[in-house]
Design a protein around this motif. Structure first.
Motif, short mmCIF file in Angstrom:
data_model
loop_
_atom_site.label_atom_id
_atom_site.label_comp_id
_atom_site.label_asym_id
_atom_site.label_seq_id
_atom_site.Cartn_x
_atom_site.Cartn_y
_atom_site.Cartn_z
N MET A 19 0.42 14.95 2.90
CA MET A 19 -0.51 15.37 4.07
C MET A 19 -1.81 15.16 3.90
O MET A 19 -2.94 15.82 4.06
CB MET A 19 -0.67 17.09 3.63
N ALA A 20 -1.99 13.62 4.01
CA ALA A 20 -3.30 13.13 4.02
C ALA A 20 -4.15 13.32 5.36
O ALA A 20 -5.38 13.62 5.06
CB ALA A 20 -3.22 11.51 4.07
N GLU A 21 -3.53 13.46 6.48
CA GLU A 21 -4.33 13.65 7.53
C GLU A 21 -5.10 15.23 7.50
O GLU A 21 -6.11 15.46 7.91
CB GLU A 21 -3.41 13.41 9.13
N MET A 22 -4.32 16.01 7.06
CA MET A 22 -4.72 17.42 6.97
C MET A 22 -5.77 17.60 5.92
O MET A 22 -6.86 18.27 6.26
CB MET A 22 -3.77 18.29 6.85
N LYS A 23 -5.80 16.80 4.74
CA LYS A 23 -6.75 16.87 3.84
C LYS A 23 -8.07 16.47 4.28
O LYS A 23 -8.93 16.62 3.90
CB LYS A 23 -6.35 16.21 2.54
N ALA A 24 -7.80 15.06 4.94
CA ALA A 24 -8.87 14.69 5.57
C ALA A 24 -9.56 15.48 6.41
O ALA A 24 -10.89 15.56 6.55
CB ALA A 24 -8.58 13.18 6.32
N ARG A 37 0.84 -1.11 0.17
CA ARG A 37 0.10 0.13 0.08
C ARG A 37 1.08 1.13 0.08
O ARG A 37 1.84 1.49 0.74
CB ARG A 37 -1.07 -0.05 1.24
N THR A 38 0.44 2.08 -0.86
CA THR A 38 1.42 3.49 -0.89
C THR A 38 0.39 4.36 -0.34
O THR A 38 -0.36 4.16 0.46
CB THR A 38 1.64 3.96 -2.41
N GLU A 39 0.80 5.86 -0.57
CA GLU A 39 0.06 6.94 0.10
C GLU A 39 -1.36 6.97 -0.62
O GLU A 39 -1.47 6.96 -1.68
CB GLU A 39 0.61 8.37 -0.31
N ASP A 40 -2.41 7.24 0.20
CA ASP A 40 -3.72 7.41 -0.14
C ASP A 40 -3.85 8.73 -1.10
O ASP A 40 -3.09 9.58 -0.93
CB ASP A 40 -4.72 7.41 1.16
N VAL A 41 -4.89 8.81 -1.94
CA VAL A 41 -4.87 10.08 -2.73
C VAL A 41 -6.35 10.50 -2.01
O VAL A 41 -7.45 10.17 -1.75
CB VAL A 41 -5.24 9.48 -4.09
N ALA A 42 -6.41 11.84 -1.77
CA ALA A 42 -7.37 12.50 -1.45
C ALA A 42 -8.15 13.24 -2.33
O ALA A 42 -7.84 13.89 -3.48
CB ALA A 42 -6.69 13.81 -0.68
N VAL A 43 -9.62 12.93 -2.26
CA VAL A 43 -10.60 13.17 -3.34
C VAL A 43 -11.76 13.80 -2.25
O VAL A 43 -12.18 13.38 -1.43
CB VAL A 43 -11.13 12.14 -3.77
N LEU A 44 -12.03 15.00 -2.58
CA LEU A 44 -12.99 16.01 -1.91
C LEU A 44 -14.20 16.04 -2.81
O LEU A 44 -14.25 16.40 -4.13
CB LEU A 44 -12.45 17.32 -1.77
N ASP A 45 -15.44 15.18 -2.30
CA ASP A 45 -16.78 15.64 -2.96
C ASP A 45 -17.34 16.85 -2.84
O ASP A 45 -17.54 17.31 -1.50
CB ASP A 45 -17.41 14.39 -2.68
N TRP A 90 -19.44 24.07 2.12
CA TRP A 90 -18.23 23.30 2.43
C TRP A 90 -17.57 23.32 3.78
O TRP A 90 -17.41 22.30 4.37
CB TRP A 90 -17.29 23.38 1.24
N MET A 91 -17.37 24.52 3.98
CA MET A 91 -16.71 24.93 5.21
C MET A 91 -17.76 24.78 6.44
O MET A 91 -17.20 23.90 7.43
CB MET A 91 -16.38 26.31 5.25
N ASN A 92 -18.97 24.72 6.26
CA ASN A 92 -19.98 24.39 7.53
C ASN A 92 -20.03 23.07 7.59
O ASN A 92 -20.48 22.45 8.79
CB ASN A 92 -21.30 25.05 7.19
N SER A 93 -19.27 22.06 6.90
CA SER A 93 -19.58 20.82 6.88
C SER A 93 -18.29 20.19 7.49
O SER A 93 -18.43 18.94 7.97
CB SER A 93 -19.48 19.99 5.61
N LEU A 94 -17.20 21.02 7.99
CA LEU A 94 -16.23 20.62 8.70
C LEU A 94 -16.27 20.57 10.22
O LEU A 94 -17.21 21.29 10.74
CB LEU A 94 -15.03 21.39 8.19
N ALA A 95 -15.59 20.17 10.94
CA ALA A 95 -15.63 20.16 12.23
C ALA A 95 -15.26 21.40 12.67
O ALA A 95 -14.71 22.43 12.22
CB ALA A 95 -14.23 19.20 12.77
N ARG A 96 -15.74 21.75 13.95
CA ARG A 96 -15.82 23.20 14.39
C ARG A 96 -14.71 23.74 14.48
O ARG A 96 -14.47 24.92 13.87
CB ARG A 96 -16.37 23.13 15.93
#
Length: 339
Positions: A316-321, A153-161, A171-177
């Protein structure tokens, strides 16, 4: 029928435009871009096309790596007798380097192994030792597994729906506070700063030299991988930026007109790719939090254009998540040519 092409020497095939349209291949698959990249590469870059008569039904991009391959050495005129193929996308590393006509449940991996490997054995001869297959999705993992094969397994790819959002605020309102509050502060800071201009321009309107200068700042940060990318050549960027499906988000210092950050976007009717990112450090004239602001600008652009998602690549997968992206697992497989 199989065509093994070298973009340095072979002219653009007559079927290439139709192939790109059918396969949804983005700007980095333009023949002009492939040719420019191949001349500036450290390895030969064969493009293999499978045809049913005059109708192309598959394509594979790869690099031919031999013992002569070096970090700071361009590919020579000769090919080298002994080596292996690194199957990868020609530009965006978040995308597979192959496409086959039809809806294969494994993403075309099995067809690649059954057709491409025998074709390369015939083309390259006994010196063809094997291939490294990158960007294999989870559905293709079983197809590449087997005896004498190494799958990791290599690095995951970040996809934003983004299809569910009507605006950047949605979009911003869907994120954690905490993340939402941080982004609001960043956006307010940029909106209130008259020294920074943010604009979206067609790639053809961007300055390739200025783009290269900023991208090289980012390139110098990434020496944590075994084979780092070559520097961004202005010739390659000139060819890439003038493709009609390339856009640029520019950040300029209004006092000097200097480009301080940029991102390139490879447009697509459904899933565009956020391809390049580069920014000056604050101590060199940049601004803090430029990347987070760019992320919001990319979301605003994608929502406004009716796109369903945006590929934000690896790293930077964690940040993109935390910014709402889903992480798509990816695998790489080392496969002997005789297996």
């Amino acid at each position: 029928m199989i065509d093994v092409l070298d973009p340095r020497h072979d002219p653009e095939p007559g079927y290439w435009t139709a192939l790109r349209e059918r396969a949804g291949l983005r700007a980095d698959w333009s023949w002009e871009v492939l040719a420019t990249q191949a001349w500036a590469a450290r390895t030969p870059q064969p493009i293999t096309v499978f045809r049913d008569g005059d109708r192309p039904c598959g394509v594979v991009s790869a690099a031919w790596v031999t013992a002569r391959t070096r970090r700071y050495r361009f590919a020579g005129a000769g090919r080298g007798r002994v080596g292996g193929l690194d199957v990868r996308g020609p530009g965006a590393s978040s995308q597979p380097g192959w496409w086959f006509d039809g809806d294969d449940a494994d993403g075309g991996v099995r067809r690649l192994l059954e057709t491409y490997v025998p074709a390369m054995r015939a083309e390259l001869g006994p010196g063809f030792g094997g291939l490294l297959l990158r960007q294999v999705g989870a559905a293709g993992q079983d197809a590449v597994s087997g005896r004498f094969r190494l799958v990791r397994r290599t690095e995951d790819v970040a996809v934003l729906d983004v299809a569910e959002f009507g605006s950047r605020d949605d979009w911003m309102n869907s994120l954690a506070r905490k993340r939402k509050q941080n982004l609001r502060k960043i956006f307010r800071t940029f909106d209130a700063d008259p020294s920074v201009e943010v604009r979206f321009v067609p790639g053809k309107d961007a300055d390739p030299v200025a783009v290269a200068e900023v991208l090289r700042v980012n390139e110098r940060k990434h020496h944590d991988v075994p084979i780092v990318p070559l520097p961004h050549f202005t010739g390659y960027l000139t060819a890439l930026l003038r493709q009609p499906d390339v856009g640029v988000i520019e950040y300029r210092d209004t006092r000097t007109g200097r480009l301080i950050a940029l991102a390139t976007l490879f447009d697509h009717p459904e899933q565009p790719i956020a391809r390049h990112w580069g920014a000056l450090r604050p101590e060199d004239g940049g601004r803090p939090n430029l990347y987070f602001h760019f992320y919001g600008e990319a979301v605003r652009w994608a929502v406004g254009c009716g796109r369903t998602s945006v590929v934000f690549g690896k790293k930077m997968a964690e940040m993109k998540a935390s910014l709402g992206a889903r992480l798509v697992p990816q695998y790489a497989a080392a496969i002997p040519a005789w297996c």
